[in-house]
Design a protein around this motif. Structure first.
Motif: not given
Length: 126
Positions: A82, A86, A89, A93-94, A96-98, A100-101
């Motif tokens: 990731v 990263y 990108t 959105l990327p 936010v996804k990272v 959240i993880f």
């Protein structure tokens, strides 16, 4: 099909790789000592003769720490690809996804800490 120097090189490297892989095994069988009996069939650790049974009871806390380590190690392992992707990108959105993880990882650490998993018990009664 024409057999070229490239094909010859590939075949030679394949044979050389097989020789380096299988050669030591064959040499060990041919040149190794052939001892029988004695302590040959007995398991040992660090050259010391064992005493007692090999079926030792370990505390469950060792297994809990091992499972937690594996869980977080695999999660962190997912962060390397990731982090590599990263930089290329665009947008939020990327990120936010990272986030959240990482948030789920942090919440799981807090949950395990609140449950007392990270405290090492003095003795577990079985």
């Amino acid at each position: 099909m024409v057999f070229s120097w490239l094909h010859l090189a590939i075949v030679l490297f394949l044979l050389g790789g097989l020789l380096f892989a299988v050669g030591p095994l064959i040499l060990a069988v041919l040149l190794g000592p052939k001892a029988k009996g004695g302590d040959l069939g007995m398991s040992f650790e660090c050259g010391m003769k064992p005493y007692g049974s090999s079926w030792v009871k370990w505390g469950i806390s060792y297994y809990c720490y091992a499972l937690i380590f594996l869980a977080f190690d695999v999660d962190v392992l997912y962060l390397f690809p990731v982090a590599t992707v990263y930089g290329s990108t665009e947008g939020w959105l990327p990120f936010v996804k990272v986030f959240i993880f990482l948030f789920v990882l942090a919440v799981s650490i807090v949950y395990f800490w609140a449950k007392g998993v990270f405290t090492w018990p003095r003795r577990i009664n079985q």
